[in-house]
Design a protein around this motif. Structure first.
Motif, PDB file in Angstrom:
ATOM      1  N   TYR A  58       0.811  -1.221   0.000  1.00 16.98           N
ATOM      2  CA  TYR A  58       0.000   0.000   0.000  1.00 16.98           C
ATOM      3  C   TYR A  58       0.849   1.279   0.000  1.00 16.98           C
ATOM      4  CZ  TYR A  58      -4.590  -2.172   0.427  1.00 16.98           C
ATOM      5  OH  TYR A  58      -5.748  -2.873   0.167  1.00 16.98           O
ATOM      6  N   LEU A  59       1.809   1.375   0.907  1.00 20.36           N
ATOM      7  CA  LEU A  59       2.594   2.603   0.984  1.00 20.36           C
ATOM      8  C   LEU A  59       3.331   2.867  -0.317  1.00 20.36           C
ATOM      9  CD1 LEU A  59       3.664   5.035   2.547  1.00 20.36           C
ATOM     10  CD2 LEU A  59       5.478   3.562   3.445  1.00 20.36           C
ATOM     11  N   ARG A  60       3.939   1.844  -0.896  1.00 14.05           N
ATOM     12  CA  ARG A  60       4.680   2.031  -2.144  1.00 14.05           C
ATOM     13  C   ARG A  60       3.749   2.427  -3.292  1.00 14.05           C
ATOM     14  NH1 ARG A  60       9.998   0.015  -2.068  1.00 14.05           N
ATOM     15  NH2 ARG A  60       9.947  -0.283  -4.330  1.00 14.05           N
ATOM     16  N   ARG A  61       2.546   1.875  -3.324  1.00 13.30           N
ATOM     17  CA  ARG A  61       1.608   2.238  -4.390  1.00 13.30           C
ATOM     18  C   ARG A  61       1.076   3.658  -4.183  1.00 13.30           C
ATOM     19  NH1 ARG A  61       4.243  -0.509  -5.884  1.00 13.30           N
ATOM     20  NH2 ARG A  61       4.145  -2.708  -6.439  1.00 13.30           N
ATOM     21  N   TYR A  62       0.809   4.020  -2.934  1.00 12.91           N
ATOM     22  CA  TYR A  62       0.363   5.389  -2.674  1.00 12.91           C
ATOM     23  C   TYR A  62       1.469   6.397  -2.983  1.00 12.91           C
ATOM     24  CZ  TYR A  62      -4.103   4.188  -0.472  1.00 12.91           C
ATOM     25  OH  TYR A  62      -5.385   3.763  -0.238  1.00 12.91           O
ATOM     26  N   GLU A  63       2.722   6.007  -2.790  1.00 17.16           N
ATOM     27  CA  GLU A  63       3.834   6.898  -3.124  1.00 17.16           C
ATOM     28  C   GLU A  63       3.876   7.178  -4.627  1.00 17.16           C
ATOM     29  OE1 GLU A  63       7.073   5.934   0.429  1.00 17.16           O
ATOM     30  OE2 GLU A  63       7.126   4.757  -1.420  1.00 17.16           O
ATOM     31  N   GLU A  64       3.403   6.218  -5.422  1.00 20.80           N
ATOM     32  CA  GLU A  64       3.336   6.426  -6.865  1.00 20.80           C
ATOM     33  C   GLU A  64       2.163   7.334  -7.246  1.00 20.80           C
ATOM     34  OE1 GLU A  64       2.855   2.587  -8.532  1.00 20.80           O
ATOM     35  OE2 GLU A  64       4.868   1.883  -8.002  1.00 20.80           O
ATOM     36  N   ALA A  65       1.066   7.212  -6.479  1.00 25.30           N
ATOM     37  CA  ALA A  65      -0.178   7.877  -6.870  1.00 25.30           C
ATOM     38  C   ALA A  65      -0.358   9.262  -6.278  1.00 25.30           C
ATOM     39  CB  ALA A  65      -1.365   6.998  -6.482  1.00 25.30           C
ATOM     40  N   LEU A  66       0.269   9.526  -5.116  1.00 23.68           N
ATOM     41  CA  LEU A  66       0.018  10.769  -4.397  1.00 23.68           C
ATOM     42  C   LEU A  66       1.288  11.609  -4.289  1.00 23.68           C
ATOM     43  CD1 LEU A  66      -2.181   9.331  -1.492  1.00 23.68           C
ATOM     44  CD2 LEU A  66      -2.973  10.515  -3.543  1.00 23.68           C
ATOM     45  N   PRO A  67       1.148  12.933  -4.274  1.00 23.13           N
ATOM     46  CA  PRO A  67       2.332  13.803  -4.200  1.00 23.13           C
ATOM     47  C   PRO A  67       2.869  13.933  -2.779  1.00 23.13           C
ATOM     48  CG  PRO A  67       0.342  15.138  -4.279  1.00 23.13           C
ATOM     49  CD  PRO A  67      -0.106  13.703  -4.435  1.00 23.13           C
ATOM     50  N   GLY A  68       4.129  14.288  -2.675  1.00 22.89           N
ATOM     51  CA  GLY A  68       4.739  14.577  -1.381  1.00 22.89           C
ATOM     52  C   GLY A  68       5.056  13.338  -0.577  1.00 22.89           C
ATOM     53  N   ASP A  69       5.487  13.571   0.661  1.00 25.79           N
ATOM     54  CA  ASP A  69       5.861  12.485   1.555  1.00 25.79           C
ATOM     55  C   ASP A  69       4.753  12.135   2.544  1.00 25.79           C
ATOM     56  OD1 ASP A  69       8.408  12.345   0.396  1.00 25.79           O
ATOM     57  OD2 ASP A  69       9.142  13.941   1.700  1.00 25.79           O
ATOM     58  N   ARG A  70       3.947  13.122   2.942  1.00 30.17           N
ATOM     59  CA  ARG A  70       2.971  12.908   4.004  1.00 30.17           C
ATOM     60  C   ARG A  70       1.688  12.241   3.520  1.00 30.17           C
ATOM     61  NH1 ARG A  70       3.328  18.543   7.560  1.00 30.17           N
ATOM     62  NH2 ARG A  70       5.537  18.343   8.119  1.00 30.17           N
ATOM     63  N   LEU A  71       1.196  12.648   2.344  1.00 29.30           N
ATOM     64  CA  LEU A  71      -0.068  12.096   1.857  1.00 29.30           C
ATOM     65  C   LEU A  71      -0.016  10.573   1.677  1.00 29.30           C
ATOM     66  CD1 LEU A  71      -1.551  14.661  -0.703  1.00 29.30           C
ATOM     67  CD2 LEU A  71      -2.496  13.924   1.494  1.00 29.30           C
ATOM     68  N   PRO A  72       1.034  10.012   1.075  1.00 30.94           N
ATOM     69  CA  PRO A  72       1.094   8.553   0.965  1.00 30.94           C
ATOM     70  C   PRO A  72       1.064   7.853   2.328  1.00 30.94           C
ATOM     71  CG  PRO A  72       2.674   9.547  -0.519  1.00 30.94           C
ATOM     72  CD  PRO A  72       2.162  10.653   0.355  1.00 30.94           C
ATOM     73  N   ILE A  73       1.765   8.417   3.304  1.00 27.07           N
ATOM     74  CA  ILE A  73       1.786   7.816   4.644  1.00 27.07           C
ATOM     75  C   ILE A  73       0.399   7.874   5.272  1.00 27.07           C
ATOM     76  CG2 ILE A  73       2.636   8.158   7.000  1.00 27.07           C
ATOM     77  CD1 ILE A  73       5.331   8.924   5.799  1.00 27.07           C
ATOM     78  N   LEU A  74      -0.259   9.021   5.179  1.00 26.18           N
ATOM     79  CA  LEU A  74      -1.611   9.157   5.739  1.00 26.18           C
ATOM     80  C   LEU A  74      -2.585   8.213   5.048  1.00 26.18           C
ATOM     81  CD1 LEU A  74      -1.860  13.048   6.118  1.00 26.18           C
ATOM     82  CD2 LEU A  74      -1.835  11.360   7.976  1.00 26.18           C
ATOM     83  N   ALA A  75      -2.490   8.113   3.732  1.00 24.45           N
ATOM     84  CA  ALA A  75      -3.397   7.246   2.983  1.00 24.45           C
ATOM     85  C   ALA A  75      -3.180   5.778   3.342  1.00 24.45           C
ATOM     86  CB  ALA A  75      -3.205   7.459   1.483  1.00 24.45           C
ATOM     87  N   ALA A  76      -1.905   5.360   3.457  1.00 31.06           N
ATOM     88  CA  ALA A  76      -1.604   3.966   3.798  1.00 31.06           C
ATOM     89  C   ALA A  76      -2.082   3.635   5.204  1.00 31.06           C
ATOM     90  CB  ALA A  76      -0.108   3.709   3.671  1.00 31.06           C
TER      91      ALA A  76
ATOM     92  N   LEU B   1      -4.437   5.152   6.925  1.00 35.23           N
ATOM     93  CA  LEU B   1      -5.899   5.189   6.966  1.00 35.23           C
ATOM     94  C   LEU B   1      -6.494   3.926   6.353  1.00 35.23           C
ATOM     95  CD1 LEU B   1      -8.439   6.796   7.664  1.00 35.23           C
ATOM     96  CD2 LEU B   1      -8.299   7.867   5.405  1.00 35.23           C
ATOM     97  N   THR B   2      -5.936   3.469   5.249  1.00 30.88           N
ATOM     98  CA  THR B   2      -6.396   2.218   4.635  1.00 30.88           C
ATOM     99  C   THR B   2      -6.206   1.054   5.592  1.00 30.88           C
ATOM    100  OG1 THR B   2      -5.814   3.044   2.415  1.00 30.88           O
ATOM    101  CG2 THR B   2      -6.116   0.670   2.670  1.00 30.88           C
ATOM    102  N   PHE B   3      -5.039   0.991   6.199  1.00 28.51           N
ATOM    103  CA  PHE B   3      -4.728  -0.064   7.166  1.00 28.51           C
ATOM    104  C   PHE B   3      -5.731  -0.045   8.317  1.00 28.51           C
ATOM    105  CE2 PHE B   3      -1.898  -1.507  10.796  1.00 28.51           C
ATOM    106  CZ  PHE B   3      -1.849  -2.832  10.407  1.00 28.51           C
ATOM    107  N   SER B   4      -6.046   1.145   8.799  1.00 28.43           N
ATOM    108  CA  SER B   4      -6.998   1.293   9.902  1.00 28.43           C
ATOM    109  C   SER B   4      -8.396   0.843   9.501  1.00 28.43           C
ATOM    110  CB  SER B   4      -7.019   2.752  10.360  1.00 28.43           C
ATOM    111  OG  SER B   4      -7.998   2.965  11.342  1.00 28.43           O
ATOM    112  N   LEU B   5      -8.868   1.283   8.332  1.00 22.62           N
ATOM    113  CA  LEU B   5     -10.233   0.968   7.905  1.00 22.62           C
ATOM    114  C   LEU B   5     -10.414  -0.510   7.571  1.00 22.62           C
ATOM    115  CD1 LEU B   5     -11.062   4.106   5.704  1.00 22.62           C
ATOM    116  CD2 LEU B   5     -11.742   3.604   8.062  1.00 22.62           C
TER     117      LEU B   5
END
Length: 202
Positions: A115-133, A135-139
């Motif tokens: 998830y984190l590596r795929r979000y790093e491809e899809a989202l800009p910056g350093d923080r958004l991929p971490i937050l998205a990963a 949040l996905t893990f939590s949900l």
């Protein structure tokens, strides 16, 4: 696309066909592994790139457990002070000591290596991929409120440590030991038996 496919697969298993036929868990594992391998091969990612490596094992362990060690102590102390700490019998403890780190490795791989590596491809910056990963893990722990609330900050912490100690073996072991500490320190009613998906509703 890969994120949506993996999430749909995991959610369908958790909510629709978990425990509906013999061997369903192995079918799910096979599908997850197949989708993950396909995704990694398309990008030329090797196991070492994901964090399945031994060359940095010692420094990664020192860095990870300098944070996770005190966290485990705090969890155990909270359990003792709350009166919910219990000592499992020897067979139960040994079983969890083996199973939980393996389960932790699988979860850390999905959170970080996928998830984190795929979000790093899809989202800009350093923080958004971490937050998205995170949040996905939590949900993915719905509808268990305790696990949803607990796994979001733990997911953030895992992503942060992954950037500084890219070793999934160490992070998987740390995840398993934290899960073990929670399982003996938090009352089953609060943690809902550590169940997620349709199982948590029974």
């Amino acid at each position: 696309m890969d994120i949506l496919a993996m999430t749909a697969l995991l959610l369908s298993y958790m909510w629709l066909w978990q425990r509906t036929f013999p061997g369903e868990l192995f079918v799910c594992i096979g599908l997850v592994v197949g989708l993950a391998v396909w995704s990694h091969r398309r990008r030329g990612e090797r196991p070492r790139d994901l964090g399945f490596r031994l060359d940095n094992l010692r420094p990664a362990a020192v860095r990870v457990f300098s944070y996770v060690g005190p966290l485990i102590v705090v969890i155990l102390l909270v359990g003792v002070m709350a009166g919910s700490f219990r000592v499992p019998d020897r067979s139960e403890f040994l079983a969890r000591l083996v199973i939980l780190p393996l389960f932790g490795l699988a979860q850390q791989y999905l959170l970080l290596g996928f998830y984190l590596r795929r979000y790093e491809e899809a989202l800009p910056g350093d923080r958004l991929p971490i937050l998205a990963a995170a949040l996905t893990f939590s949900l993915l722990h719905l509808p268990n409120p305790f696990l949803v609330l607990a796994t979001f900050p733990l997911g953030l912490g895992s992503c942060w440590l992954y950037a500084r100690a890219r070793n999934l073996w160490v992070l998987g072991l740390a995840h398993g030991l934290v899960s073990l500490a929670i399982s003996v320190s938090i009352s089953k009613s609060l943690a809902s038996g550590m169940k997620v998906g349709s199982r948590a509703l029974k």
